[in-house]
Design a protein around this motif. Structure first.
Motif, PDB file in Angstrom:
ATOM      1  N   GLY A  83      -8.743   1.850   3.037  1.00  0.00           N
ATOM      2  CA  GLY A  83     -10.198   1.986   3.062  1.00  0.00           C
ATOM      3  C   GLY A  83     -10.850   0.705   2.582  1.00  0.00           C
ATOM      4  O   GLY A  83     -10.331   0.031   1.685  1.00  0.00           O
ATOM      5  N   TYR A  84     -11.978   0.374   3.179  1.00  0.00           N
ATOM      6  CA  TYR A  84     -12.671  -0.882   2.884  1.00  0.00           C
ATOM      7  C   TYR A  84     -14.076  -0.617   2.339  1.00  0.00           C
ATOM      8  O   TYR A  84     -14.606   0.481   2.472  1.00  0.00           O
ATOM      9  N   VAL A  85     -14.676  -1.651   1.769  1.00  0.00           N
ATOM     10  CA  VAL A  85     -16.005  -1.504   1.186  1.00  0.00           C
ATOM     11  C   VAL A  85     -17.102  -1.337   2.235  1.00  0.00           C
ATOM     12  O   VAL A  85     -18.211  -0.943   1.905  1.00  0.00           O
ATOM     13  N   ASP A  86     -16.810  -1.617   3.501  1.00  0.00           N
ATOM     14  CA  ASP A  86     -17.809  -1.384   4.549  1.00  0.00           C
ATOM     15  C   ASP A  86     -17.756   0.042   5.089  1.00  0.00           C
ATOM     16  O   ASP A  86     -18.508   0.402   5.977  1.00  0.00           O
ATOM     17  N   GLY A  87     -16.841   0.880   4.558  1.00  0.00           N
ATOM     18  CA  GLY A  87     -16.742   2.273   4.965  1.00  0.00           C
ATOM     19  C   GLY A  87     -15.698   2.550   6.028  1.00  0.00           C
ATOM     20  O   GLY A  87     -15.428   3.703   6.338  1.00  0.00           O
ATOM     21  N   ASN A  88     -15.093   1.520   6.603  1.00  0.00           N
ATOM     22  CA  ASN A  88     -14.062   1.715   7.626  1.00  0.00           C
ATOM     23  C   ASN A  88     -12.706   1.997   6.991  1.00  0.00           C
ATOM     24  O   ASN A  88     -12.451   1.619   5.845  1.00  0.00           O
ATOM     25  N   ILE A  89     -11.842   2.625   7.778  1.00  0.00           N
ATOM     26  CA  ILE A  89     -10.471   2.907   7.352  1.00  0.00           C
ATOM     27  C   ILE A  89      -9.541   2.439   8.466  1.00  0.00           C
ATOM     28  O   ILE A  89      -9.712   2.827   9.622  1.00  0.00           O
ATOM     29  N   ASN A  90      -8.576   1.599   8.120  1.00  0.00           N
ATOM     30  CA  ASN A  90      -7.549   1.161   9.065  1.00  0.00           C
ATOM     31  C   ASN A  90      -6.230   1.823   8.697  1.00  0.00           C
ATOM     32  O   ASN A  90      -5.866   1.872   7.520  1.00  0.00           O
ATOM     33  N   VAL A  91      -5.516   2.316   9.706  1.00  0.00           N
ATOM     34  CA  VAL A  91      -4.176   2.868   9.490  1.00  0.00           C
ATOM     35  C   VAL A  91      -3.176   1.862  10.049  1.00  0.00           C
ATOM     36  O   VAL A  91      -3.217   1.535  11.235  1.00  0.00           O
ATOM     37  N   PHE A  92      -2.293   1.355   9.178  1.00  0.00           N
ATOM     38  CA  PHE A  92      -1.311   0.351   9.545  1.00  0.00           C
ATOM     39  C   PHE A  92       0.067   0.981   9.743  1.00  0.00           C
ATOM     40  O   PHE A  92       0.443   1.904   9.017  1.00  0.00           O
ATOM     41  N   GLU A  93       0.811   0.448  10.701  1.00  0.00           N
ATOM     42  CA  GLU A  93       2.237   0.751  10.874  1.00  0.00           C
ATOM     43  C   GLU A  93       2.992  -0.253  10.010  1.00  0.00           C
ATOM     44  O   GLU A  93       2.869  -1.471  10.199  1.00  0.00           O
ATOM     45  N   LEU A  94       3.778   0.239   9.047  1.00  0.00           N
ATOM     46  CA  LEU A  94       4.432  -0.665   8.096  1.00  0.00           C
ATOM     47  C   LEU A  94       5.568  -1.473   8.705  1.00  0.00           C
ATOM     48  O   LEU A  94       5.886  -2.550   8.211  1.00  0.00           O
ATOM     49  N   THR A  95       6.172  -0.980   9.777  1.00  0.00           N
ATOM     50  CA  THR A  95       7.313  -1.706  10.346  1.00  0.00           C
ATOM     51  C   THR A  95       6.904  -2.997  11.041  1.00  0.00           C
ATOM     52  O   THR A  95       7.672  -3.946  11.096  1.00  0.00           O
ATOM     53  N   ASN A  96       5.656  -3.043  11.570  1.00  0.00           N
ATOM     54  CA  ASN A  96       5.245  -4.245  12.305  1.00  0.00           C
ATOM     55  C   ASN A  96       3.870  -4.792  11.903  1.00  0.00           C
ATOM     56  O   ASN A  96       3.353  -5.696  12.546  1.00  0.00           O
ATOM     57  N   ASN A  97       3.261  -4.219  10.848  1.00  0.00           N
ATOM     58  CA  ASN A  97       1.958  -4.678  10.336  1.00  0.00           C
ATOM     59  C   ASN A  97       0.803  -4.491  11.315  1.00  0.00           C
ATOM     60  O   ASN A  97      -0.252  -5.083  11.138  1.00  0.00           O
ATOM     61  N   GLU A  98       0.980  -3.696  12.358  1.00  0.00           N
ATOM     62  CA  GLU A  98      -0.082  -3.506  13.347  1.00  0.00           C
ATOM     63  C   GLU A  98      -1.000  -2.357  12.955  1.00  0.00           C
ATOM     64  O   GLU A  98      -0.569  -1.380  12.338  1.00  0.00           O
ATOM     65  N   ILE A  99      -2.279  -2.490  13.330  1.00  0.00           N
ATOM     66  CA  ILE A  99      -3.248  -1.424  13.096  1.00  0.00           C
ATOM     67  C   ILE A  99      -3.068  -0.366  14.171  1.00  0.00           C
ATOM     68  O   ILE A  99      -3.166  -0.647  15.362  1.00  0.00           O
ATOM     69  N   VAL A 100      -2.764   0.866  13.750  1.00  0.00           N
ATOM     70  CA  VAL A 100      -2.550   1.974  14.669  1.00  0.00           C
ATOM     71  C   VAL A 100      -3.881   2.547  15.123  1.00  0.00           C
ATOM     72  O   VAL A 100      -4.085   2.833  16.296  1.00  0.00           O
ATOM     73  N   CYS A 101      -4.798   2.744  14.173  1.00  0.00           N
ATOM     74  CA  CYS A 101      -6.126   3.257  14.517  1.00  0.00           C
ATOM     75  C   CYS A 101      -7.140   2.840  13.448  1.00  0.00           C
ATOM     76  O   CYS A 101      -6.775   2.484  12.335  1.00  0.00           O
TER      77      CYS A 101
END
Length: 199
Positions: A83-101
């Protein structure tokens, strides 16, 4: 006079590094099937995963220019919600550091995050006094729970009852039915703000 000249001899040679931001939590994560060894911390706009045995960085989830305010690890250990201070939430895949959603629904900093036991749903609270339930699989918002008058300080799933519990600086604890999307119980009587509710 001599004391002042002595100070001029010293100049900063560099910084060690940011280990963790003071306003962000830290969570244990699993890497390469190993649990209990790694911890994820918010460090300004990045998330750093530290190897606690070796005392060094194991992985960095790069951010952009928005500060990290909250982190939650999925029960499977494959994903981490940030979660970020702008209100957005990023979900990361830990195996490849990519943002899933990416989830966008809050208007102010995310103050708390939690996955359910299956890791398919995520609940978030923010300074905007809103609690939002997200479906991680379909990458959509499921419900918005409104009713608190203060910053949300903690959220919790009661999986056996399909209920979300939220605590706020307004001194109330609310129980939300996920099916009907309504608050069915409010606990009051606290003299000060609610900080955290546990499982």
């Amino acid at each position: 006079m001599g004391l002042t000249k002595q100070y001029l001899r010293y100049a900063p040679s560099g910084t060690f590094n940011i280990i963790a931001s003071g306003d962000c939590n830290s969570v244990h994560v699993s890497l390469n099937g190993i649990s209990g060894r790694y911890i994820a911390t918010g460090a300004c706009e990045h998330v750093i995963i530290w190897d606690m045995r070796l005392g060094e960085k194991a992985q960095v989830l790069p951010g952009e220019s928005i500060l990290v305010s909250q982190i939650a690890a999925s029960p499977s250990g494959h994903h981490i919600a940030v979660g970020y201070v702008d209100g957005n939430i990023n979900v990361f895949e830990l195996t490849n550091n990519e943002i899933v959603c990416v989830f966008s629904g809050h208007k102010s900093p995310v103050t708390c995050l939690q996955y359910d036991e299956q890791g398919t749903r995520l609940v978030s609270g923010a300074k905007d006094t809103e609690v939002i339930l997200w479906d991680v699989v379909s990458e959509t918002g499921v419900a918005r729970f409104s009713g608190h008058k203060g910053v949300i300080t903690s959220v919790l799933f009661i999986n056996s009852r399909n209920v979300v519990v939220s605590a706020s600086k307004d001194s109330f604890v609310k129980f939300w039915d996920i099916e009907t999307k309504h608050c069915f119980k409010t606990l009051g009587g606290h003299q000060a703000e609610n900080i955290e509710i546990g499982s």
